[in-house]
Enzyme design. Structure first.
Site, PDB file in Angstrom:
ATOM      1  N   ASP A 182       0.965  -1.215  -0.050  1.00 12.39           N
ATOM      2  CA  ASP A 182      -0.026  -0.081  -0.286  1.00 12.39           C
ATOM      3  C   ASP A 182       0.951   1.256  -0.194  1.00 12.39           C
ATOM      4  OD1 ASP A 182      -1.545   2.090   0.889  1.00 12.39           O
ATOM      5  OD2 ASP A 182      -3.018   0.827   1.982  1.00 12.39           O
ATOM      6  N   LYS A 207      -6.273  10.008  -1.464  1.00 16.20           N
ATOM      7  CA  LYS A 207      -5.307  10.869  -1.018  1.00 16.20           C
ATOM      8  C   LYS A 207      -4.347  11.642  -1.838  1.00 16.20           C
ATOM      9  CE  LYS A 207      -7.586   8.309   2.264  1.00 16.20           C
ATOM     10  NZ  LYS A 207      -7.021   6.889   2.743  1.00 16.20           N
TER      11      LYS A 207
HETATM   12  C1  PLP Z   1      -7.661   5.950   2.929  1.00 19.37           C
HETATM   13  C2  PLP Z   1      -6.657   4.723   2.754  1.00 19.37           C
HETATM   14  C3  PLP Z   1      -7.032   3.362   2.348  1.00 19.37           C
HETATM   15  C4  PLP Z   1      -8.530   3.227   2.098  1.00 19.37           C
HETATM   16  O1  PLP Z   1      -9.011   3.726   0.990  1.00 19.37           O
HETATM   17  P1  PLP Z   1     -10.191   4.479   0.828  1.00 19.37           P
HETATM   18  O2  PLP Z   1     -10.153   5.169  -0.739  1.00 19.37           O
HETATM   19  O3  PLP Z   1     -10.850   5.363   1.881  1.00 19.37           O
HETATM   20  O4  PLP Z   1     -11.291   3.213   0.523  1.00 19.37           O
HETATM   21  C5  PLP Z   1      -6.176   2.504   2.395  1.00 19.37           C
HETATM   22  N1  PLP Z   1      -5.037   2.604   2.722  1.00 19.37           N
HETATM   23  C6  PLP Z   1      -4.457   3.631   3.195  1.00 19.37           C
HETATM   24  C7  PLP Z   1      -3.093   3.756   3.745  1.00 19.37           C
HETATM   25  C8  PLP Z   1      -5.309   4.804   3.339  1.00 19.37           C
HETATM   26  O5  PLP Z   1      -4.759   5.963   3.838  1.00 19.37           O
END
Ligand code: PLP
Length: 396
Positions: A182, A207
Site C-alpha cells: 500500500d 489521498k
Molecule cells: C485511505 C486509505 C485506504 C482506504 O482507501 P479508501 O479510498 O478510503 O477506501 C487504504 N490505505 C491507506 C494507507 C489509506 O490511507
C-alpha cells in the site's frame, strides 16, 4: 493535413508522464485535454463485432487513461482503477485468496484495511495474521506458515513505521508468497515498490494521487501483465471498478502530483522543525528523523520522506481537546494527502474500528495526533500550531 513523420519514442521522467498522459489523444476534435465519456454503453460497429469498450463497468476511456498513467508511474504492467482504495484491497483478496489461504498484514495498517481483512476472515473467506512487519522474528514466524499474500503498508498509518520492502519481497519469494504494498503515503514520486520486488502496488487515490479531497478512488497495479489481466477480470466480475467522472478528476489531480509532493514535503520539514522544539510535544514520528526506527531503511528505499507525521501530545486529554479546537488551519478530519492541512486523533477517528487491545498492540495511544501537512504557506501553519499550544499553556 500533412502526413507527420513518425515521432521518436522517448522515455519520459515521472513528472512528464504525470502531466502528459492522455494529452492530445482526442482523435475527434483534437481537444488537448482528453474529453470525459460518461456514456454507460457503446454501440457495436456491426453484428458480432465487439468494440474496445462496450459497457462502462468493464471498461471506459477515462478509466483506461488513468490506469495507463498509474501503471506507468509505478513501473507496472497494468492497473485496475477501483471505486475506492478499500475496493482495491478487496479486489486483491477476492482474486487470490481461498478459505485455506493466509494473508499477513501489518497490525498498524489503515483502520479500514484491518476491518476488511478481519471481518472477511471471521466469515471464513480466508485467514489473516496481523504482525509488526518490521519485527524480523514476527515476519519469520509468519513466513513459516506459508502465506499466499503479504500486505505491507510503509510508511504505516498513523505511526509512519518503515518496513524494508526489498527484504520482505526476497523472503516472501522463498516461500512462494506474493507481496502487495500500500503506497498511499508516498506515491510513486517517493517510492516504487515494484522495483523493490513487490507483485502489486495499491493506492487509495483518494489521498495524494488525486490530492484535492474531492474524489474517493483506488487502484491496484500489477508487476506482471497476466496478474493485471486477472485483476481486471475480477474487477469487472465483482463490480469494483471506478467511474468515468472520478477517473477524469483523478487524472487531472495527477498532473500536479510531482509539484504537490515537493511542496508537501517542504512544508512538513518546516513544521517538524517547529514541533521538535515545542514542550507540548513529547515524541514525533516521521521517517526523516534520525532516531525514528526505520530511518535508514527509509533513506534506502524512499526518494522522499513524505508529509504525514504523528506526535504524542504532552498534556491531558482536556488540553489535547483544547489544542485541537483552537487550530484554524488544521481541520479536524479523517483522510489525508489533500492540499489542505488536517489533524486527526487516530484513537477516536481513523482507528476507532480497532478495539482497545488492537489499538494497544498497534501502539496507538490516546495522546497520539496525526498531521497531514497541506500546501498552505508553512509560516501560517507554524503560527497556527504556536497559537493553539499557547492557548493551552495560558489556560493551565
Ligand atoms: C485511505 C486509505 C485506504 C482506504 O482507501 P479508501 O479510498 O478510503 O477506501 C487504504 N490505505 C491507506 C494507507 C489509506 O490511507
Amino acid at each position: 493535413m500533412t502526413d507527420s513523420k513518425a515521432k521518436a519514442s522517448l522515455n519520459f521522467q515521472q513528472n512528464t508522464v504525470a502531466v502528459r498522459t492522455g494529452i492530445e489523444s482526442d482523435t475527434q476534435h483534437h481537444a488537448v485535454v482528453p474529453p470525459i465519456y460518461l456514456s454507460t454503453n457503446y454501440a457495436f460497429p456491426a453484428f458480432g463485432d465487439v468494440p474496445k469498450y462496450d459497457y462502462t463497468r468493464s471498461g471506459n476511456p477515462n478509466r483506461s487513461l488513468l490506469e495507463e498513467a498509474l501503471s506507468e508511474l509505478e513501473g507496472g504492467e497494468g492497473a485496475v482503477v477501483t471505486n475506492c482504495g478499500t475496493a482495491a484491497l478487496n479486489l486483491l483478496v477476492s482474486a487470490y485468496l481461498s478459505p485455506d489461504d493466509l494473508i499477513v498484514a501489518p497490525n498498524d495498517c489503515y483502520g479500514g484495511t484491518y476491518r476488511l481483512f478481519n471481518s472477511r476472515a471471521v466469515k471464513g473467506d480466508f485467514k489473516v495474521l496481523f504482525i509488526d512487519p518490521s519485527d524480523d522474528k514476527a515476519m519469520q514466524n509468519a513466513l513459516a506458515l506459508k502465506p499466499k499474500l503479504i500486505l505491507l503498508e510503509t510508511p504505516s498509518n498513523p505511526l509512519v513505521r518503515v518496513t524494508d520492502i526489498e527484504k520482505v519481497c526476497t523472503q516472501a519469494k522463498q516461500v512462494g508468497a506474493m507481496v502487495a504494498v500500500d503506497n498511499t503515503f508516498l506515491t510513486p514520486i517517493y517510492q516504487k515498490p515494484l522495483e523493490l520486488g513487490a507483485d502489486f502496488v495499491i493506492h487509495s487515490t483518494t489521498k495524494y494521487i488525486n490530492g484535492h479531497s474531492d474524489v474517493i478512488g483506488g487502484v491496484i497495479i500489477a508487476a506482471q501483465k497476466e496478474k493485471a489481466e486477472e485483476l481486471a477480470w475480477w474487477g469487472n466480475c465483482i463490480g469494483s471498478t471506478g467511474t468515468p467522472f472520478d477517473s477524469y478528476l483523478t487524472l487531472r489531480g495527477i498532473r500536479t502530483l510531482g509539484a504537490r509532493m515537493r511542496v508537501h514535503e517542504e512544508n512538513a520539514n518546516a513544521v517538524l522543525a517547529y514541533l521538535q522544539q515545542s514542550s507540548m510535544v513529547s515524541v514525533i514520528y516521521h521517517p526523516s528523523l534520525p532516531d525514528h526506527k526505520g530511518h535508514e531503511i527509509a533513506k534506502k528505499q524512499q526518494k522522499g520522506f513524505g508529509s504525514m507525521l504523528s506526535f504524542e501530545f504532552n498534556g491531558s486529554q482536556a488540553q489535547l481537546e483544547t489544542f485541537v479546537g483552537q487550530l484554524q488551519l488544521f481541520s479536524l478530519a479523517e483522510s489525508l494527502g489533500g492540499v489542505e492541512s488536517l489533524i486527526c486523533h487516530p484513537a477516536s477517528m481513523t482507528h476507532r474500528a480497532m478495539d482497545d487491545k488492537a489499538q494497544q498492540e498497534a501502539g496507538i495511544k490516546p495522546t497520539l495526533l496525526r498531521l497531514s501537512i497541506g500546501l498552505e504557506d508553512y509560516r501560517d501553519l507554524i503560527a497556527d500550531l504556536k497559537q493553539a499550544f499557547n492557548t493551552v499553556q495560558e489556560e493551565s
